[in-house]
Design an enzyme around this catalytic site. Sequence first.
Site, mmCIF file in Angstrom:
data_model
loop_
_atom_site.group_PDB
_atom_site.id
_atom_site.type_symbol
_atom_site.label_atom_id
_atom_site.label_comp_id
_atom_site.label_asym_id
_atom_site.label_seq_id
_atom_site.Cartn_x
_atom_site.Cartn_y
_atom_site.Cartn_z
ATOM 1 N N LEU A 138 0.047 6.104 -6.358
ATOM 2 C CA LEU A 138 0.428 5.191 -5.297
ATOM 3 C C LEU A 138 1.366 4.156 -5.910
ATOM 4 C CD1 LEU A 138 -2.999 4.489 -3.528
ATOM 5 C CD2 LEU A 138 -1.209 6.055 -2.784
ATOM 6 N N ASP A 139 2.334 3.688 -5.130
ATOM 7 C CA ASP A 139 3.215 2.634 -5.625
ATOM 8 C C ASP A 139 2.392 1.401 -5.983
ATOM 9 O OD1 ASP A 139 5.340 4.305 -5.105
ATOM 10 O OD2 ASP A 139 5.773 3.409 -3.145
ATOM 11 N N LYS A 140 2.953 0.570 -6.840
ATOM 12 C CA LYS A 140 2.224 -0.587 -7.359
ATOM 13 C C LYS A 140 1.529 -1.392 -6.259
ATOM 14 C CE LYS A 140 2.884 -5.026 -9.670
ATOM 15 N NZ LYS A 140 3.857 -5.984 -10.242
ATOM 16 N N THR A 142 1.070 -0.622 -3.052
ATOM 17 C CA THR A 142 0.411 0.145 -1.996
ATOM 18 C C THR A 142 -1.079 0.224 -2.325
ATOM 19 O OG1 THR A 142 2.387 1.460 -1.548
ATOM 20 C CG2 THR A 142 0.289 2.376 -0.829
ATOM 21 N N ARG A 237 8.246 4.853 2.476
ATOM 22 C CA ARG A 237 9.117 3.684 2.529
ATOM 23 C C ARG A 237 10.570 4.089 2.769
ATOM 24 N NH1 ARG A 237 7.542 1.110 -3.087
ATOM 25 N NH2 ARG A 237 9.090 -0.459 -2.462
#
Length: 323
Positions: A138-140, A142, A237
């Site tokens: 997961l992105d930082k 998120t 995104r």
Amino acid sequence: MTQQIELNGNISETQLGQRLDQALAECFPDYSRSRIKEWILAENVTLDGRIASKPREKVVGGEQIRIVAELEDEVTSRPQDIPLNIVYEDEDILVINKTADLVVHPGAGNMDGTVLNALLHHCPEIVNVPRAGIVHRLDKDTTGLMVVAKTVPAQTHLVSRLQARDITREYEAIAHGMMTAGGLVDEPIGRHPQRRTHMAVTEIGKPAVTHYRVAEKFRAHTRLRLRLETGRTHQIRVHMAHLGHPLIGDPFYSGRPRPLKGASEDLRNAIRGFGRQALHAAMLRLEHPMTGELMTWQAPIPDDMVKLTELLRTDTQEHGFDY
């Protein structure tokens, strides 16, 4: 730390004509095809007593296989006592609800303090699993659910299921602009040609598919439920920005938010000060890699997104909109 392994078996008659690396990956499913290819190139594999060093070599069926190789730790990071919100754990897997501001894997600017460091502390034996068992990221900023494999067989299975699109991942998001209906985005994603830290929809990118539906309409924003069919970097995104509906708070793809005419000071401050992309991995469904049991987990929407949703809902009602 390294451990020496020895694997023995036979190529099946039904594998006639297969590449050697493909055949061995089927014979020893606990190990990835890329790892087996490395062993072949390192001359760790023998067929009927002779060294086989070409992954593309064709098999005829019936050959005796012997692999003697060293299984090296692929993780060099140090364990750190970082709290993890673990929602499920057994001998093979664990599922965490990742918080915002927590990077999944060490990288430039984030060499420690990551999910990987926390996993090494919580489960020291996971050092023997590539990437400390991390199957997807997961992105930082998120939040939400991630599955981690605690053993090599579990990781091999989960990675193959992810590639086969058999793991369901659903996300909750809040986007700029009012969207009237759901749909599907089927647009390739690759590295941005100028800004190398960004991703973009590009013809030379990799296939990327995102399903989305409208969960709630506000006066000038939309709450979405999204499902990933693929797992490209920043996929949701990038796809939402491509549609002209970037996520609130996205530092890369949302641009400068437009003032919302007639909005309360609380709502304006909440939108302007939302310090991360409004994106949460809310549901994860998969078959257990060892038992085959279908398992589903839900992660409650985090407080910052709940508060923002309530402010948007109040604003919509105060302005006489009724969706």
